[in-house]
Structures are given as C-alpha cells and as structure tokens.
Design a protein around this motif. Structure first.
Motif, PDB file in Angstrom:
ATOM      1  N   PRO A 295       0.830  -1.209   0.000  1.00  0.00           N
ATOM      2  CA  PRO A 295       0.000   0.000   0.000  1.00  0.00           C
ATOM      3  C   PRO A 295       0.865   1.260   0.000  1.00  0.00           C
ATOM      4  O   PRO A 295       1.412   1.647   1.028  1.00  0.00           O
ATOM      5  N   ASP A 296       1.002   1.829  -1.155  1.00  0.00           N
ATOM      6  CA  ASP A 296       1.792   3.054  -1.291  1.00  0.00           C
ATOM      7  C   ASP A 296       1.138   3.901  -2.379  1.00  0.00           C
ATOM      8  O   ASP A 296       0.609   3.340  -3.361  1.00  0.00           O
ATOM      9  N   PRO A 297       1.169   5.212  -2.243  1.00  0.00           N
ATOM     10  CA  PRO A 297       0.529   6.059  -3.253  1.00  0.00           C
ATOM     11  C   PRO A 297       1.062   5.848  -4.668  1.00  0.00           C
ATOM     12  O   PRO A 297       0.378   6.158  -5.645  1.00  0.00           O
ATOM     13  N   SER A 298       2.276   5.336  -4.784  1.00  0.00           N
ATOM     14  CA  SER A 298       2.856   5.153  -6.123  1.00  0.00           C
ATOM     15  C   SER A 298       2.310   3.912  -6.823  1.00  0.00           C
ATOM     16  O   SER A 298       2.538   3.727  -8.020  1.00  0.00           O
ATOM     17  N   GLU A 301      -3.926   0.923  -9.134  1.00  0.00           N
ATOM     18  CA  GLU A 301      -4.888  -0.186  -9.044  1.00  0.00           C
ATOM     19  C   GLU A 301      -4.457  -1.319  -9.988  1.00  0.00           C
ATOM     20  O   GLU A 301      -4.154  -1.083 -11.156  1.00  0.00           O
ATOM     21  N   ASP A 324       3.200   4.245 -10.660  1.00  0.00           N
ATOM     22  CA  ASP A 324       2.968   5.608 -11.145  1.00  0.00           C
ATOM     23  C   ASP A 324       4.178   6.138 -11.915  1.00  0.00           C
ATOM     24  O   ASP A 324       5.316   5.868 -11.542  1.00  0.00           O
ATOM     25  N   ASN A 326       6.816   8.641 -12.465  1.00  0.00           N
ATOM     26  CA  ASN A 326       7.387   9.524 -11.439  1.00  0.00           C
ATOM     27  C   ASN A 326       8.038  10.757 -12.044  1.00  0.00           C
ATOM     28  O   ASN A 326       8.468  10.744 -13.208  1.00  0.00           O
ATOM     29  N   ARG A 393       8.808   4.056   2.353  1.00  0.00           N
ATOM     30  CA  ARG A 393       7.808   3.814   1.307  1.00  0.00           C
ATOM     31  C   ARG A 393       8.243   2.594   0.486  1.00  0.00           C
ATOM     32  O   ARG A 393       9.200   2.652  -0.272  1.00  0.00           O
TER      33      ARG A 393
END
Lengths: 401, 208
Positions: A295-298, A301, A324, A326, A393
């Motif tokens: 669970p990390d914002p990067s 789904e 994501d 970057n 993270r």
C-alpha cells in the motif's frame, strides 16, 4: 581426454591456484613438450581472487613512491614529455624520475623514506628484487594465449627494462658516473624462461629480444605534430575552393570527433532490456519471482510485476506494470536485493524511473555481487536514491515462493 | 573547366581524407585503455594505474608474502611486470583488473614457491567490499562469473578456496588446516577452478 592430457590439465589447474613444486614443474615441462602455457587457468584463478577477497588495502606511501620512481626510469619520461620544449633542460642522466609521477611539481623526486631505516632501499640491496624480475620476471606468451606473437606488439610496447632500473640508491649513484644509456643492448633483457627459477625452462615460445628504443616513445608523441604538418603541406591558399573545402573538412572532423567521443562516454548507457532479458532467461540458474504490491501512493490499481535474475550472470530485469509515472526531480524508485549470503543491509539494485504508463522493463544494476537473492524490494526514495533505505515507502516486494 | 573540375575533385579528396583521419583518431582515442596508455609511456596514465591498481596489487602481495618486506619487494616486482606487459593487454580477452590480478598472482606465487615459506601476515577478511573503486574492481565481468560459481558453495567450501587462492596454500596444507580429507580438498579446489575457467571461456567465445 588421454591420460597425459588429463594430467596436464590437473597440473595447470594446480599451478594456477598455488603454484607447483620442483618435481611438478619438471613434469609439466615434459608434458607440454615445448607448447605454450594455456593462460585460461590463471585467468580463472585471477577471477576467483577478485571475487573472494577484498583488495582495498592502501599501498604504503614509500612503496608507491618507489614504484613511481621505477616507472619513471623504465619509461624514460623525458620522451613522454616530448611536447615540452627540451632546450635548456638538464640532460637525461641528471634527472631523476618524472616529478609529475610523484604528485606534481612540488613533489620530491625521491620516494618517501620508509620509517626506520629506509628498508625499501635496503631490501633492494639485499635481495634479488628487481634483478630477479628482470632476469626471470617474464610473462610468457601464455598471458595472451600466443596472440601477441601472431600479430607482433607495437615497438613502444616492447620496451624492456632499462639497465638502470634498480634500487634507488644504486641506480642513482651509477647514473651520476655513467653516460646516459638510452638504449640498452637487446641482450640486457632475457625474455626466455630458461633463466627463471620457476623451472619452466623453454616452455615459453615468446622469447623475444626486445630493444628499448627511446626514440620509439618519442615518435608517438610526435603524432599530432605530424598531422598538422601534413595539413599545411597541402596547397591551401591556391584557390578559394580548396580553402573552403579545408574549412569544411576541419569542421566535419570536429563534429565527427565529438560524436565519437560522445559515443565512447555513453557506451554503457544503452543497455537494451530485451537483449539482457533474453540472456538472463537463457542462464542455467535463472529465477523468476512475482512482485507483490504494497500500500503506497505510487502503486496503481491492479499493479503487478515480476523479476528475473541470474546470480551467474549477476544480471536481471524487472517487468513492472501499474507503478505511477514519477517526476525524477521529486522522487525516484530504487531496487534493493536482499542477499542471503551477505550480512548487512540489502544490496543497492539501482535507481530507476517509470517514464510511461503500462508495462515497463527495467534492467537491474546491482552495485555489489549478489550471492543468493532472498528478496527484491522496490522503494520510493528521494531523487538520486539513498545508500541505505529506511524503507519508509515500499512499493513492491518479490520473494521466493 | 578542366582545371576547375580538378580543383573540385582535389577538394573533395581532401575533405574525405580529413574526415577519415578524424574518425580514425577519434576511434583510436575511444579504444584506448589505461594499460594501453601506460604502454605508450603516458606518465599520467602510469600514475593513474598505480593509484587504481595499487590496492589490488598490494592486497595480493601482502597475502601471498611471508613478511612485510617481501610484500614490498613483491609489489614492486609486480608493477615492473605490468610496465613490461601492459602493451599485451587486450580488452577483448578480459578486464584490466583480471589482467593485473593475474600478473600479481603469478609473480607472488613464483616468489612464494622459491622462498618455500608460508605467509605470516594476517590476511584480509574475505568478501569485504570497501570503496567504490574496489567495488568497481570486484564487479569486473570475470569476478562476477567467479562469484556465480562460488555462490553455489557453502561457507566451509568457500573457506577452502580462500585458503588456496588467497593464501597460496597447497592442498596438503589446507587439508591439515581444515581437517578435511586431502582428496576432498583437491577435488573441491580443482572443480571450482575448472568451472570458472569453463564459464570464462564460454563468455569469451560468445563475445567473439
């Protein structure tokens, strides 16, 4: 493999690892029957040496200084400085080693004295030292698998040790008395292993009488000047066309030179992940693990990924999907490899960016040799990455099973 | 007209020659290795060579010499060998660190065998990596291949190889020091070296 061949193979193996005793050396000589030594055994031993041991022990200053003084004498650095004006310089025999070699103009030309009684000089006086190296220190053709003999080394690469290459004290006092000896006679250097105490006799087929020609070194320094002269000798000025062409030629040459240099500097930049992936997949010890997301914002789904790695090749590739894109000025991803054979923090596997959405392939750039990977961990770090991750993270983790 | 055409042709030839010459020079620069510069008598390269490979040479000399003065003599002999043979280094056949290590090991083993004395100096610990420079040396292609083979061994077996490769100990000496059967020591050391040699040769063949 016949019995003699097998025995030869065994002897060459043992020789590469820790040398042979006198009886074994004789046996090897007999079995070789004049053939050159195969260098691949020693290459393998050298590779194991590099892999097994640390090589970070600093050389004592007095030893390094002595090495540099000897190097200056060996190469005769007066020739290496041929681009400098020579008028007014002291003659060769009044000069000591190149001061540049000793750390710049402010450096002393003599090696730093060893604590106690300058044992380096003492050792040179008392032990065979350099004389032994000159007489017997020969790397026969086995170093190069005989290929040098086939193509012939360049003259400048054949320079034997000058006759005055010996312990600091003796060499200097002799130079003060003697005339300079720019070109020792070829027979000063014995490249034949017959004189080598290692007993290999005439195993070496590279016995060469190599003449040291200082002029040869000097010639290499004249290269650029010779080129300039050639350009001038063309009839520039006779017509505008020729002059124009010369200018264009010079500009083109500069552009090409720049391109070549750029390619050289960036020669290792462009690792093709597809090629690397194919090589790793073909390795005998390849492993392939799936990444589990954290669970990390990067982590987007449905993100996923896998990693392949070969310890034999010390190479691997990650295939990632859903991380994501970057901004490298804000944060970067960094891979860590947990090595089960190494204590301490995980091995840095390289900093990388995700430049596009969808699947990306990232070559692994392990900074240390990985014995046996236990897990691969992708963290999010500041730009440039970190030496040891706090793992604040964590984006993905891949592990066995 | 004819003269003009001749001048034009000459200009084109000069252009092509200039471009070719520039490319050759650029490629020659790009192909230069540190050891090739050393072989050419470049004093800066010699300094760089001593700085870069000094720790490698010194580490091997220290480990394979019975005494400190012997290590000093050995290190200086190794560099003399290097100056003599720098021109023979071929980057297509291996890396510079491996070439230097091979020269260093050969010189020190020769000395060791002549002296017939075992090193008394405390050896450096195994597989401890230091500065970035040493990491670079140990990340040479040959070292990576050897590490791949060594990674398949257990620590005890690696210790045996360390004594053989790093200390120059004979099979009998290792057997005595480790309480292992002589045959086991011989077999282990030889098989490991043969495996590394085989993979190096395979890699070399693939690269050509």
């Amino acid at each position: 493999m016949s019995k003699p061949q097998k025995r030869l193979h065994t002897l060459l193996t043992d020789r590469a690892v820790a040398g042979l005793d006198a009886r074994e050396r004789e046996e090897l000589q007999y079995l070789l029957a004049g053939a050159a030594l195969d260098p691949s055994y020693e290459q393998a031993a050298a590779a194991m040496e590099l892999a097994l041991h640390d090589h970070g022990e600093a050389v004592p200053e007095y030893v390094e200084a002595a090495v540099l003084v000897q190097a200056g004498r060996y190469y005769g650095f007066t020739e290496a400085q041929a681009h400098e004006p020579t008028i007014g310089k002291p003659p060769v025999d009044e000069r000591d080693a190149d001061p540049q070699l000793l750390g710049g103009p402010e450096a002393q030309p003599e090696p730093a004295p060893r604590p106690e009684d300058s044992a380096v000089a003492r050792n040179w006086e008392l032990s065979p030292g350099v004389e032994t190296a000159i007489e017997s220190g020969v790397l026969e053709s086995s170093l190069t698998d005989g290929r040098i003999e086939a193509r012939g080394p360049a003259e400048s690469q054949q320079a034997p040790i000058p006759s005055d290459l010996e312990p600091t004290g003796r060499a200097q006092s002799r130079r003060r008395r003697d005339k300079p000896k720019p070109a020792p006679a070829p027979d000063d250097l014995d490249f034949d292993l017959d004189d080598d105490d290692d007993g290999f006799g005439d195993l070496d087929d590279s016995s060469e009488d190599l003449a040291f020609d200082p002029e040869a070194v000097g010639q290499s320094q004249l290269g650029p000047s010779a080129s300039v002269s050639r350009v001038r000798s063309t009839s520039i000025g006779e017509s505008r066309v020729v002059r124009w062409a010369t200018y264009v030629s010079a500009i083109a040459a500069l552009v090409m030179l720049s391109i070549a240099l750029w390619l050289f500097v960036h020669r290792n930049d462009g690792v093709d992940p597809a090629d690397l992936k194919a090589q790793v997949e073909a390795a005998d010890d390849v492993i392939e693990w799936e990444f589990a997301t954290k669970p990390d914002p990067s982590v987007g789904e449905g993100a996923s990924g896998s990693v392949i790695w070969s310890s034999e090749l010390q190479a691997g590739v990650m295939v990632l999907d859903g991380l994501d894109v970057n901004d490298a000025s804000d944060l970067q991803y960094q891979l860590w490899i947990v090595d089960t054979r190494r204590e301490g923090p995980p091995v840095d596997g390289g900093v990388f960016d995700v430049g596009s959405e969808g699947e990306v392939e990232i070559p692994i750039d392990a900074k240390l040799i990985v014995g046996e990977p236990g897990a691969f961990v992708i963290t999010v770090e500041r730009p440039g990455g970190v030496v040891v991750s706090g793992q604040d993270r964590v984006a993905m983790v891949a592990a066995a099973g | 007209m004819g003269a003009g055409a001749g001048r034009g042709s000459g200009a084109l030839t000069a252009f092509v020659d200039g471009a070719k010459s520039a490319i050759h020079r650029a490629l020659a620069v790009a192909r230069q290795t540190l050891l090739s510069r050393v072989a050419a008598g470049d004093s800066e390269a010699v300094r760089e060579c001593v700085a870069r490979y000094g720790p490698l040479v010194w580490s091997i000399a220290r480990r394979l010499a019975p005494t400190e003065p012997e290590a000093e003599d050995g290190a200086q002999e190794i560099f003399i060998e290097l100056w003599k043979h720098a021109g023979r280094f071929d980057p297509a056949r291996g890396s510079e660190p491996a070439f230097v290590a091979m020269i260093a090991r050969r010189r020190m083993i020769d000395r060791l065998r002549r002296a017939q004395r075992r090193p008394q100096i405390e050896a450096a610990p195994d597989t401890v990596l230091g500065s970035e420079q040493h990491v670079q040396i140990e990340r040479s292609a040959e070292a990576a291949i050897a590490a791949g083979v060594l990674a398949t061994l257990d620590p005890h077996q690696r210790r045996v190889l360390s004594l053989a490769i790093g200390q120059g100990m004979t099979h009998a000496e290792i057997a005595q020091a480790t309480d292992m059967p002589l045959g086991t020591v011989k077999s282990l050391v030889r098989r490991a070296l043969v495996a590394v040699r085989k993979r190096l040769r395979t890699q070399e063949a693939d690269g050509q």
